[in-house]
Design an enzyme around this catalytic site. Structure first.
Site, PDB file in Angstrom:
ATOM      1  N   CYS A   1      20.114  -9.886  47.224  1.00 42.07           N
ATOM      2  CA  CYS A   1      19.849  -8.715  46.378  1.00 42.07           C
ATOM      3  C   CYS A   1      20.679  -8.758  45.096  1.00 42.07           C
ATOM      4  CB  CYS A   1      20.053  -7.424  47.148  1.00 42.07           C
ATOM      5  SG  CYS A   1      21.535  -7.422  48.124  1.00 42.07           S
TER       6      CYS A   1
ATOM      7  N   GLU B   1      12.123  -7.976  40.406  1.00 38.83           N
ATOM      8  CA  GLU B   1      12.889  -8.763  41.380  1.00 38.83           C
ATOM      9  C   GLU B   1      11.940  -9.770  42.038  1.00 38.83           C
ATOM     10  OE1 GLU B   1      14.410  -6.748  44.943  1.00 38.83           O
ATOM     11  OE2 GLU B   1      16.282  -7.861  44.632  1.00 38.83           O
TER      12      GLU B   1
ATOM     13  N   GLU C   1      20.918   0.444  50.057  1.00 36.16           N
ATOM     14  CA  GLU C   1      21.286  -0.782  49.352  1.00 36.16           C
ATOM     15  C   GLU C   1      19.963  -1.425  48.993  1.00 36.16           C
ATOM     16  OE1 GLU C   1      24.120  -1.978  47.963  1.00 36.16           O
ATOM     17  OE2 GLU C   1      24.955  -1.523  49.934  1.00 36.16           O
TER      18      GLU C   1
ATOM     19  N   LYS D   1      17.581  -1.111  63.623  1.00 40.72           N
ATOM     20  CA  LYS D   1      16.287  -1.788  63.592  1.00 40.72           C
ATOM     21  C   LYS D   1      16.379  -3.052  62.742  1.00 40.72           C
ATOM     22  CE  LYS D   1      12.579  -1.539  61.076  1.00 40.72           C
ATOM     23  NZ  LYS D   1      12.232  -2.983  61.129  1.00 40.72           N
TER      24      LYS D   1
HETATM   25  P1  ADP Z   1      10.615  -6.467  52.293  1.00 43.11           P
HETATM   26  O1  ADP Z   1       9.514  -5.932  51.442  1.00 43.11           O
HETATM   27  O2  ADP Z   1      11.426  -7.493  51.643  1.00 43.11           O
HETATM   28  O3  ADP Z   1      10.225  -6.849  53.696  1.00 43.11           O
HETATM   29  P2  ADP Z   1      11.469  -3.830  53.075  1.00 43.11           P
HETATM   30  O4  ADP Z   1      12.290  -2.936  52.251  1.00 43.11           O
HETATM   31  O5  ADP Z   1      10.058  -3.462  53.292  1.00 43.11           O
HETATM   32  O6  ADP Z   1      11.628  -5.267  52.415  1.00 43.11           O
HETATM   33  O7  ADP Z   1      12.155  -4.066  54.490  1.00 43.11           O
HETATM   34  C1  ADP Z   1      13.501  -3.868  54.789  1.00 43.11           C
HETATM   35  C2  ADP Z   1      13.616  -3.149  56.111  1.00 43.11           C
HETATM   36  O8  ADP Z   1      13.004  -1.865  55.972  1.00 43.11           O
HETATM   37  C3  ADP Z   1      12.910  -3.830  57.274  1.00 43.11           C
HETATM   38  O9  ADP Z   1      13.679  -3.640  58.451  1.00 43.11           O
HETATM   39  C4  ADP Z   1      11.602  -3.065  57.352  1.00 43.11           C
HETATM   40  O10 ADP Z   1      11.019  -3.088  58.629  1.00 43.11           O
HETATM   41  C5  ADP Z   1      12.051  -1.667  57.004  1.00 43.11           C
HETATM   42  N1  ADP Z   1      10.973  -0.788  56.532  1.00 43.11           N
HETATM   43  C6  ADP Z   1       9.851  -1.132  55.838  1.00 43.11           C
HETATM   44  N2  ADP Z   1       9.088  -0.049  55.592  1.00 43.11           N
HETATM   45  C7  ADP Z   1       9.727   1.013  56.144  1.00 43.11           C
HETATM   46  C8  ADP Z   1       9.446   2.427  56.225  1.00 43.11           C
HETATM   47  N3  ADP Z   1       8.356   2.961  55.702  1.00 43.11           N
HETATM   48  N4  ADP Z   1      10.343   3.216  56.860  1.00 43.11           N
HETATM   49  C9  ADP Z   1      11.471   2.710  57.376  1.00 43.11           C
HETATM   50  N5  ADP Z   1      11.780   1.400  57.349  1.00 43.11           N
HETATM   51  C10 ADP Z   1      10.928   0.556  56.739  1.00 43.11           C
END
Ligand code: ADP
Length: 485
Positions: free
Chosen positions: A288, A388, A254, A179
């Protein structure tokens, strides 16, 4: 000059399809704030289909039982196709993400190619051990794939992070549902066309664009997924870890960082200033491992700040990411841009000194551009020291002696990176050993290499990617006991 079509579907069983969810996600170009296109956004039903495709591909003799050398050949072919299409892929990445085109082409895309080749070379070199136990017994080990792997990708290095995860997963014989981040799906979708061209069997890699709370959540909670690998924020990483416990998925995480960079009086100060600048300003600070907390010995503190500002002046040209002299493009989204500016406010209201930057700098009135920003007179209890920020935003803090530097460096819930600047080799190695982080740089910052394991201490992650460690994360060991008596 080359024309190409941007795929916008979900990629399942080697075909681009519409999402059953009916949802879409829109990609915005952060340079001019214009819509690039919308892509299909997967919901739970679409994730079911992708996981079923990955499961079927795994069990089909064409993949799980394919000799490693043949899997490796497919991966080498994929790497060659990425190389042939790297200008197109870098262009898409610059549209979608805003990173300077030269960095996308020579940095990100080169790393994707190298990473795929490195793991292609491993595909036929995975084997177990034979272990004598008692005179009439022995055991041997088999290394078997984990099965169906979900891979959740962030937006800061879309193709780069996809390659770090796909390389070892495919080398070890897994199948994948990947994804992309909702902010940056486009380069990965174009990459999908190369998977087909390389000859990967249907279902081996599936790509399910979509939102974290829908597509991501459905993957993390799916009973048909055996392993989940994630790169992103610490909060989301913790949530995924919890969700993944439903069927005890293997988890690689990560997550975030607030990495220190320590400059001792024994450092080459010009060298330190140059790397400290790169360590927080490259990729718009959206790294990161960004060394965002710069700790400088009090005796050289003012001198260092002067040289750091000089590095900003001579290097940090902010502008159109397609211009060849641009060092810094826009931040990836309006949300990130707003977040960074709110940290400028919080730094100022907490009493730190804004020494450089801190303001938006739009291009023709548009785009999520922010000046390279430095705060000084920062105290360890301030938000800008602890949280961060993920932007071109560094803090500079003085220290008195080595013990205090190490204490401040380790005063964080994160532990991803750390840098030490000193020409005294004993001091450099002594301090490197004591920094609580998965990576330490001596007299540099941000070097990363596909041959070297990468990951976090503390709340910066779980498990390791890259190098041989990356293979361990995508295979499981089976012990077979043999009785000859
Ligand atoms: P940011 O806040 O910088 O967008 P995230 O950690 O939310 O960072 O996003 C990193 C990845 O994790 C993206 O692909 C996002 O769609 C996915 N993501 C965000 N929330 C969830 C969740 N609840 N479960 C699984 N994947 C998620």
């Amino acid at each position: 000059g080359k024309t190409f079509t941007l795929p916008t579907g979900l990629f399942i069983n080697n075909e681009f399809v519409k999402a059953a969810s009916g949802a879409k996600v829109t990609s915005i170009n952060p340079t001019n704030e214009e819509e690039i296109c919308s892509v299909e956004a997967a919901g739970p039903e679409d994730i079911d289909k992708a996981v079923a495709a990955a499961r079927a591909a795994l069990n089909h003799e064409s993949w799980r039982d394919m000799p490693g050398s043949e899997r490796g050949l497919l991966m080498f072919r994929l790497a060659d196709l990425v190389e042939k299409n790297k200008e197109v892929l870098a262009t898409i990445e610059t549209w979608d993400n805003g990173k300077p085109y030269g960095d996308a082409l020579n940095g990100d895309l080169q790393e994707v190619i190298d990473c795929l080749r490195y793991y292609a070379g491993w595909a036929d070199k995975l084997h177990g051990q034979t272990i004598p136990t008692t005179p009439l017994k022995f055991a041997y080990t088999l290394r078997q794939p984990m099965g169906v792997c979900a891979q959740i990708i962030p937006w800061n290095y879309p193709l780069g992070m996809a390659a770090w995860k796909l390389g070892p997963a495919l080398a070890c014989g897994n199948t994948v549902v990947l994804k992309p981040a909702e902010q940056t799906p486009l380069s990965i979708l174009y990459f999908a066309t190369l998977l087909v061209e390389a000859g990967f069997p249907p279902g081996v890699v599936n790509i399910t664009n979509g939102y974290g709370k829908d597509a991501g959540q459905a993957l993390a909670s799916h009973l048909g997924v055996d392993k989940i690998a994630f790169t992103g924020s610490t909060a989301t990483g913790k949530h995924i870890m919890k969700t993944a416990s439903i069927n005890m998925k293997a988890v690689t995480l990560e997550t975030g960082g607030k990495s220190p960079l320590i400059v001792f009086p024994e450092a080459d100060i010009d060298q330190a200033a140059k790397w400290a600048h790169l360590g927080i300003m490259s990729n718009m600070g959206q790294i990161c491992t960004a060394t965002s907390r710069i700790l400088v010995h009090e005796s050289i503190h003012d001198d260092f700040i002067a040289r750091f500002k000089e590095a900003i002046k001579s290097t940090s040209k902010v502008g159109d990411p397609f211009a060849s002299d641009t060092y810094q493009g826009p931040q990836v989204t309006k949300a990130q841009y707003d977040k960074i500016l709110s940290f400028v406010e919080s730094g100022t209201s907490e009493g730190a000194t804004l020494t450089s930057g801190g303001k938006p700098c739009p291009l023709n009135g548009k785009g999520y551009f922010i000046e390279p920003t430095i705060f000084t007179k920062v105290k360890p209890d301030m938000k800008i020291f602890r949280e961060e920020i993920f932007g071109p935003f560094g803090v500079i803090v003085p220290f008195k002696d080595e013990e205090e530097a190490i204490r401040m460096a380790n005063d964080s819930t994160y532990g991803l990176g750390g840098a030490v600047f000193s020409q005294n080799i004993e001091q450099a190695h002594r301090v490197a050993a004591r920094i609580e982080s998965g990576t330490v740089w001596i007299n540099s910052s941000q070097d990363s290499d596909i041959h070297v394991p990468f990951g976090g201490f503390k709340q910066s992650g779980l498990g390791r990617e890259l190098g041989e460690a990356g293979l361990a994360a995508y295979s499981q060991t089976k012990a077979v006991h043999v009785n000859m008596g």
